[in-house]
Design an enzyme around this catalytic site. Structure first.
Site, PDB file in Angstrom:
ATOM      1  N   ARG A   1       0.851  -1.189   0.000  1.00 23.81           N
ATOM      2  CA  ARG A   1       0.000   0.000   0.000  1.00 23.81           C
ATOM      3  C   ARG A   1       0.888   1.240   0.000  1.00 23.81           C
ATOM      4  O   ARG A   1       1.974   1.249   0.599  1.00 23.81           O
ATOM      5  CB  ARG A   1      -0.893   0.046   1.246  1.00 23.81           C
ATOM      6  CG  ARG A   1      -2.099  -0.856   1.195  1.00 23.81           C
ATOM      7  CD  ARG A   1      -3.157  -0.367   0.200  1.00 23.81           C
ATOM      8  NE  ARG A   1      -4.346  -1.186   0.202  1.00 23.81           N
ATOM      9  CZ  ARG A   1      -4.571  -2.191  -0.651  1.00 23.81           C
ATOM     10  NH1 ARG A   1      -3.682  -2.518  -1.575  1.00 23.81           N
ATOM     11  NH2 ARG A   1      -5.709  -2.865  -0.611  1.00 23.81           N
TER      12      ARG A   1
ATOM     13  N   HIS B   1      -1.015   0.400  -9.613  1.00 23.70           N
ATOM     14  CA  HIS B   1      -1.743  -0.446  -8.649  1.00 23.70           C
ATOM     15  C   HIS B   1      -2.425  -1.620  -9.373  1.00 23.70           C
ATOM     16  O   HIS B   1      -3.628  -1.842  -9.218  1.00 23.70           O
ATOM     17  CB  HIS B   1      -2.770   0.368  -7.849  1.00 23.70           C
ATOM     18  CG  HIS B   1      -3.236  -0.348  -6.601  1.00 23.70           C
ATOM     19  ND1 HIS B   1      -3.575   0.299  -5.452  1.00 23.70           N
ATOM     20  CD2 HIS B   1      -3.430  -1.666  -6.340  1.00 23.70           C
ATOM     21  CE1 HIS B   1      -3.953  -0.574  -4.532  1.00 23.70           C
ATOM     22  NE2 HIS B   1      -3.864  -1.788  -5.056  1.00 23.70           N
TER      23      HIS B   1
HETATM   24  P1  NDP Z   1      -1.836 -11.396   4.911  1.00 20.84           P
HETATM   25  O1  NDP Z   1      -2.648 -10.849   5.998  1.00 20.84           O
HETATM   26  O2  NDP Z   1      -2.038 -12.815   4.487  1.00 20.84           O
HETATM   27  O3  NDP Z   1      -0.283 -11.229   5.248  1.00 20.84           O
HETATM   28  C1  NDP Z   1       0.213 -10.099   5.863  1.00 20.84           C
HETATM   29  C2  NDP Z   1       1.588 -10.408   6.418  1.00 20.84           C
HETATM   30  O4  NDP Z   1       2.126  -9.217   6.987  1.00 20.84           O
HETATM   31  C3  NDP Z   1       1.555 -11.474   7.504  1.00 20.84           C
HETATM   32  O5  NDP Z   1       2.665 -12.323   7.386  1.00 20.84           O
HETATM   33  C4  NDP Z   1       1.674 -10.645   8.789  1.00 20.84           C
HETATM   34  O6  NDP Z   1       2.314 -11.320   9.868  1.00 20.84           O
HETATM   35  C5  NDP Z   1       2.574  -9.511   8.296  1.00 20.84           C
HETATM   36  N1  NDP Z   1       2.414  -8.337   9.170  1.00 20.84           N
HETATM   37  C6  NDP Z   1       1.349  -7.525   9.303  1.00 20.84           C
HETATM   38  N2  NDP Z   1       1.582  -6.584  10.209  1.00 20.84           N
HETATM   39  C7  NDP Z   1       2.829  -6.802  10.674  1.00 20.84           C
HETATM   40  C8  NDP Z   1       3.655  -6.176  11.643  1.00 20.84           C
HETATM   41  N3  NDP Z   1       3.232  -5.101  12.318  1.00 20.84           N
HETATM   42  N4  NDP Z   1       4.877  -6.686  11.863  1.00 20.84           N
HETATM   43  C9  NDP Z   1       5.305  -7.767  11.192  1.00 20.84           C
HETATM   44  N5  NDP Z   1       4.586  -8.414  10.248  1.00 20.84           N
HETATM   45  C10 NDP Z   1       3.365  -7.930   9.999  1.00 20.84           C
HETATM   46  O7  NDP Z   1      -2.048 -10.427   3.648  1.00 20.84           O
HETATM   47  P2  NDP Z   1      -1.898 -10.762   2.093  1.00 20.84           P
HETATM   48  O8  NDP Z   1      -0.592 -11.430   1.900  1.00 20.84           O
HETATM   49  O9  NDP Z   1      -3.120 -11.411   1.585  1.00 20.84           O
HETATM   50  O10 NDP Z   1      -1.871  -9.273   1.487  1.00 20.84           O
HETATM   51  C11 NDP Z   1      -0.891  -8.337   1.858  1.00 20.84           C
HETATM   52  C12 NDP Z   1      -1.237  -6.962   1.346  1.00 20.84           C
HETATM   53  O11 NDP Z   1      -1.021  -6.884  -0.062  1.00 20.84           O
HETATM   54  C13 NDP Z   1      -2.710  -6.537   1.473  1.00 20.84           C
HETATM   55  O12 NDP Z   1      -2.991  -6.093   2.769  1.00 20.84           O
HETATM   56  C14 NDP Z   1      -2.807  -5.428   0.448  1.00 20.84           C
HETATM   57  O13 NDP Z   1      -2.531  -4.188   1.054  1.00 20.84           O
HETATM   58  C15 NDP Z   1      -1.732  -5.764  -0.565  1.00 20.84           C
HETATM   59  N6  NDP Z   1      -2.283  -6.092  -1.877  1.00 20.84           N
HETATM   60  C16 NDP Z   1      -1.885  -5.341  -2.959  1.00 20.84           C
HETATM   61  C17 NDP Z   1      -2.335  -5.631  -4.209  1.00 20.84           C
HETATM   62  C18 NDP Z   1      -1.846  -4.867  -5.387  1.00 20.84           C
HETATM   63  O14 NDP Z   1      -2.354  -5.059  -6.491  1.00 20.84           O
HETATM   64  N7  NDP Z   1      -0.860  -4.001  -5.233  1.00 20.84           N
HETATM   65  C19 NDP Z   1      -3.281  -6.731  -4.448  1.00 20.84           C
HETATM   66  C20 NDP Z   1      -3.623  -7.466  -3.261  1.00 20.84           C
HETATM   67  C21 NDP Z   1      -3.136  -7.145  -2.021  1.00 20.84           C
HETATM   68  P3  NDP Z   1       1.595 -12.588  10.586  1.00 20.84           P
HETATM   69  O15 NDP Z   1       1.473 -13.647   9.511  1.00 20.84           O
HETATM   70  O16 NDP Z   1       2.565 -12.989  11.632  1.00 20.84           O
HETATM   71  O17 NDP Z   1       0.273 -12.105  11.078  1.00 20.84           O
HETATM   72  C1  OXD Z   2      -6.409  -5.547  -2.966  1.00 22.01           C
HETATM   73  C2  OXD Z   2      -5.870  -4.678  -4.015  1.00 22.01           C
HETATM   74  O1  OXD Z   2      -6.228  -5.250  -1.777  1.00 22.01           O
HETATM   75  O2  OXD Z   2      -6.229  -4.864  -5.192  1.00 22.01           O
HETATM   76  O3  OXD Z   2      -7.037  -6.552  -3.305  1.00 22.01           O
HETATM   77  O4  OXD Z   2      -5.044  -3.803  -3.717  1.00 22.01           O
END
Ligand code: NDP
Ligand code: OXD
Length: 318
Positions: free
Chosen positions: A233, A281
């Site tokens: 993000r 994006h």
């Molecule tokens: P998940 O919730 O599956 O994974 C998030 C990861 O981040 C987890 O491993 C979590 O740790 C870690 N995390 C979160 N907060 C912290 C912290 N404070 N300290 C350390 N680790 C942290 O999310 P997804 O993988 O499904 O998606 C990730 C992000 O990708 C979405 O939130 C979105 O913003 C972005 N996205 C972007 C897209 C694009 O087109 N650019 C498309 C889709 C998503 P833990 O496992 O230990 O909880």
């Molecule tokens: C999502 C994205 O969060 O597209 O799915 O960014």
């Protein structure tokens, strides 16, 4: 059962009528309605499928049992302080994982194989090859080893990169070194040549991609200077710090898919910066068919008494 669609995205994928059509095909005989957020009175609906609803609108929807977010990231939704306190389900599916993995691999390889320099040489009609380190000499660090980060990590590992991930809780992923929590962030950064940001935007991660963090990345890597890839993000990054770190060599290059302001404004220095690759994006555009399949299946399962999947932990913010 009744489903309210509250969809405010830009572009063809977000046309509410297409979503109405998709859900009607999958949930025939149900009442499915596109919301008009200006309506003074909102009927009772059991479910809402939403993308960027106007803050305050869902609070006016009575009877909601589940909110389905039509994407993976829920940061925009959770900023609505009036959001009804019902389960919030986000998108997790194989289609999205594969699309994000394609993006991450593409951009890791682009930096690793110095494709921008080759494009530049071609534009000058110059036959010019740089020294080429092996993938095994390059350390990729995935900030956020979740659904998307783990899939990308596994594929990068198979290509031959040294891959590690950072998350809140420690993970066991074959071939991937897992670092956990603030206490291990420094060590993770110190072994990272290409940093891939895939953490969700939460109060804890807001602005995490800043000069202080970039200075802690490895400076002895095969690529010369560390590279940033942000597909999480825009709110994760301090944009002025990225520009100044690229200009003074703290960062060697950056691929940025997400920004504070989207669409990216014409006056931003990112567009024309020689070390920046901008994408709009679309690192992982969710496939509306796959999402509709997921949500329709979840609704039917829920009505059959099965637990909801991929429910957001509101305390964690993702
Ligand atoms: P998940 O919730 O599956 O994974 C998030 C990861 O981040 C987890 O491993 C979590 O740790 C870690 N995390 C979160 N907060 C912290 C912290 N404070 N300290 C350390 N680790 C942290 O999310 P997804 O993988 O499904 O998606 C990730 C992000 O990708 C979405 O939130 C979105 O913003 C972005 N996205 C972007 C897209 C694009 O087109 N650019 C498309 C889709 C998503 P833990 O496992 O230990 O909880
Ligand atoms: C999502 C994205 O969060 O597209 O799915 O960014």
């Amino acid at each position: 059962m009744s489903l309210l669609l509250v969809i405010n995205g830009a572009g063809q994928n977000w046309a509410p009528e297409s979503w109405l059509h998709r859900f009607s095909e999958r949930l025939s005989g149900r009442r499915i309605v596109i919301a008009n957020e200006q309506d003074a009175v909102v009927e009772v609906f059991r479910y809402a499928a939403v993308w960027k609803p106007t803050h305050g609108f869902l609070a006016r929807c009575k009877g909601l049992e589940v909110i389905f977010n039509l994407g993976a990231g829920v940061d925009a939704l959770l900023q609505d302080r009036t959001l009804p306190n019902v389960p919030l389900v986000r998108i997790v599916n194989q289609d999205l994982r594969k699309r994000m993995t394609e993006y991450v691999v593409l951009h890791c390889l682009m930096h690793h194989r110095r494709q921008r320099a080759l494009d530049d040489a071609q534009a000058r009609c110059v036959w010019e090859a740089d020294e080429q380190p092996a993938a095994a000499a390059v350390r990729v660090g995935i900030l956020g080893l979740g659904e998307l980060g783990q899939d990308a990590a596994e594929v990068l590992h198979r290509i031959g990169f040294q891959v590690a991930g950072w998350s809140r809780a420690r993970k066991t992923v074959p071939g991937i070194r897992s670092y956990a929590g603030q206490g291990e962030l420094n060590e993770f950064l110190g072994r990272t040549d290409i940093l891939v940001a895939l953490v969700p935007l939460t109060p804890d991660t807001q602005g995490i991609l800043n000069r202080d963090l970039f200075q802690r990345l490895a400076r002895d890597g095969a690529l010369g200077s560390p590279v940033l890839i942000n597909a999480g993000r825009g709110g994760l990054q301090v944009e002025a710090d990225i520009i100044s770190c690229l200009n003074d060599g703290t960062l060697g290059a950056a691929t940025l898919d997400v920004f504070h302001e989207e669409p990216l404004g014409a006056s931003t220095p990112f567009w024309g910066h020689p070390k920046v690759t901008v994408t709009p994006h679309n690192a992982a555009d969710s496939d509306p068919e796959a999402i509709s399949d997921d949500i329709a299946a979840q609704i039917l399962d829920y009505e059959a008494g099965k637990p909801l999947r991929n429910v957001v932990d509101r305390n964690k913010g993702y």
